[in-house]
Scaffold this motif. Structure first.
Motif, PDB file in Angstrom:
ATOM      1  N   ALA A 287     -15.296-140.494  97.659  1.00 42.89           N
ATOM      2  CA  ALA A 287     -16.595-139.949  98.046  1.00 42.89           C
ATOM      3  C   ALA A 287     -17.439-139.615  96.825  1.00 42.89           C
ATOM      4  CB  ALA A 287     -16.419-138.706  98.914  1.00 42.89           C
ATOM      5  N   THR A 288     -16.788-139.143  95.753  1.00 38.43           N
ATOM      6  CA  THR A 288     -17.512-138.832  94.524  1.00 38.43           C
ATOM      7  C   THR A 288     -18.184-140.075  93.963  1.00 38.43           C
ATOM      8  OG1 THR A 288     -16.026-137.013  93.969  1.00 38.43           O
ATOM      9  CG2 THR A 288     -17.273-137.983  92.155  1.00 38.43           C
ATOM     10  N   ILE A 289     -17.468-141.184  93.964  1.00 38.24           N
ATOM     11  CA  ILE A 289     -18.027-142.446  93.481  1.00 38.24           C
ATOM     12  C   ILE A 289     -19.221-142.859  94.341  1.00 38.24           C
ATOM     13  CG2 ILE A 289     -17.580-144.915  93.197  1.00 38.24           C
ATOM     14  CD1 ILE A 289     -14.670-144.171  92.546  1.00 38.24           C
ATOM     15  N   ALA A 290     -19.041-142.791  95.661  1.00 41.13           N
ATOM     16  CA  ALA A 290     -20.100-143.218  96.579  1.00 41.13           C
ATOM     17  C   ALA A 290     -21.336-142.337  96.460  1.00 41.13           C
ATOM     18  CB  ALA A 290     -19.575-143.199  98.018  1.00 41.13           C
ATOM     19  N   VAL A 291     -21.143-141.030  96.403  1.00 40.68           N
ATOM     20  CA  VAL A 291     -22.281-140.110  96.319  1.00 40.68           C
ATOM     21  C   VAL A 291     -23.065-140.322  95.031  1.00 40.68           C
ATOM     22  CG1 VAL A 291     -22.912-137.682  96.023  1.00 40.68           C
ATOM     23  CG2 VAL A 291     -21.366-138.347  97.857  1.00 40.68           C
ATOM     24  N   ARG A 292     -22.359-140.515  93.933  1.00 39.18           N
ATOM     25  CA  ARG A 292     -23.071-140.686  92.663  1.00 39.18           C
ATOM     26  C   ARG A 292     -23.852-141.994  92.627  1.00 39.18           C
ATOM     27  NH1 ARG A 292     -19.031-137.798  88.218  1.00 39.18           N
ATOM     28  NH2 ARG A 292     -19.222-135.721  89.154  1.00 39.18           N
ATOM     29  N   LEU A 293     -23.316-143.039  93.234  1.00 35.61           N
ATOM     30  CA  LEU A 293     -24.077-144.279  93.338  1.00 35.61           C
ATOM     31  C   LEU A 293     -25.290-144.086  94.238  1.00 35.61           C
ATOM     32  CD1 LEU A 293     -21.249-146.962  93.660  1.00 35.61           C
ATOM     33  CD2 LEU A 293     -22.784-146.599  91.714  1.00 35.61           C
ATOM     34  N   ALA A 294     -25.100-143.353  95.325  1.00 35.83           N
ATOM     35  CA  ALA A 294     -26.208-143.089  96.245  1.00 35.83           C
ATOM     36  C   ALA A 294     -27.275-142.229  95.571  1.00 35.83           C
ATOM     37  CB  ALA A 294     -25.696-142.410  97.510  1.00 35.83           C
ATOM     38  N   GLN A 295     -26.836-141.266  94.756  1.00 36.38           N
ATOM     39  CA  GLN A 295     -27.795-140.430  94.035  1.00 36.38           C
ATOM     40  C   GLN A 295     -28.611-141.262  93.049  1.00 36.38           C
ATOM     41  OE1 GLN A 295     -25.030-137.477  92.480  1.00 36.38           O
ATOM     42  NE2 GLN A 295     -25.908-135.921  93.814  1.00 36.38           N
ATOM     43  N   THR A 296     -27.963-142.215  92.407  1.00 36.38           N
ATOM     44  CA  THR A 296     -28.678-143.108  91.498  1.00 36.38           C
ATOM     45  C   THR A 296     -29.736-143.897  92.259  1.00 36.38           C
ATOM     46  OG1 THR A 296     -26.764-143.328  90.036  1.00 36.38           O
ATOM     47  CG2 THR A 296     -28.445-145.058  89.910  1.00 36.38           C
ATOM     48  N   GLU A 297     -29.371-144.349  93.456  1.00 37.13           N
ATOM     49  CA  GLU A 297     -30.322-145.070  94.303  1.00 37.13           C
ATOM     50  C   GLU A 297     -31.486-144.167  94.696  1.00 37.13           C
ATOM     51  OE1 GLU A 297     -32.111-147.946  96.818  1.00 37.13           O
ATOM     52  OE2 GLU A 297     -30.679-148.082  95.156  1.00 37.13           O
ATOM     53  N   LEU A 298     -31.193-142.901  95.020  1.00 38.99           N
ATOM     54  CA  LEU A 298     -32.250-141.967  95.384  1.00 38.99           C
ATOM     55  C   LEU A 298     -33.189-141.717  94.209  1.00 38.99           C
ATOM     56  CD1 LEU A 298     -30.408-139.271  97.535  1.00 38.99           C
ATOM     57  CD2 LEU A 298     -32.064-140.975  98.322  1.00 38.99           C
TER      58      LEU A 298
END
Length: 205
Positions: free
Chosen positions: A89-100
């Motif tokens: 989840a940490t990996i996914a959230v950080r990628l999503a944050q980069t997208e945001l």
């Protein structure tokens, strides 16, 4: 803070832990196809998490796929003594944050956009609202959560829906536990306000 309502979300049960351990060991031993077992086990939860952060299912699917690719590339860094989902989840959230952040930069080019100023309240103990949040069947509440600002929305999903601890949520978001408390406080305050308004509207009808 009082103990959270007990749920199994975000926690690996014995069977899940066994599957993760076998798959990770196999991948590290050179059986690259074994990673498919981890994808099958967590793909739906990771996708739903990305949707919660991004609110764009199509882009969320791409980010979720990217997260698994990155997890595969970094599988040697995974500590098998810890639950797999928070790491993933940490990996996914950080990628999503980069997208945001990318999306925000693009938006700022086209309009005068200013981020909301942070407040510094302290998280109080559990309330009936937290019980509602722990129940994924509370459709109205979760609809309201989906409309929260991105950071509040993500923290709420991780802490209440995926049952991650403050420390795990902070790690996933790349912030301090104090910041997570602030995000949760603000999210809960907003949800209480909206629930109160909804209740008043029903009474006047």
């Amino acid at each position: 803070m009082a103990d959270k309502p007990h749920t199994l979300r975000g926690r690996t049960d014995a069977h899940e832990s066994h599957t993760v351990r076998l798959a990770v060991n196999a991948v590290k031993a050179g059986d690259h196809q074994a990673f498919g077992a981890l994808v099958a086990l967590f793909d739906r939860r990771i996708f739903n998490l990305c949707v919660a952060v991004l609110k764009q299912p199509e882009r969320a699917e791409e980010i979720a796929q990217d997260a698994f690719v990155k997890a595969y590339a970094n599988i040697a860094r995974y500590d098998p003594a810890r639950p797999f989902y928070p790491w993933m989840a940490t990996i996914a959230v950080r990628l999503a944050q980069t997208e945001l952040r990318k999306r925000q930069r693009e938006r700022e080019k086209n309009e005068d956009y200013h981020a909301e100023q942070s407040l510094e309240p302290h998280l109080t103990g559990e309330t009936p609202l937290s019980t509602l949040l722990a129940n994924e069947q509370a459709t109205t509440v979760w609809d309201m959560v989906s409309a929260l600002p991105a950071a509040q929305r993500t923290a709420t999903y991780l802490f209440y829906r995926d049952d991650m601890t403050l420390a795990e949520t902070a790690l996933a978001l790349g912030v301090t536990e104090g910041t997570v408390k602030t995000l949760l406080f603000r999210a809960r305050a907003k949800l209480r306000e909206q629930l109160s308004e909804t209740s008043e509207e029903r009474e006047t009808q």
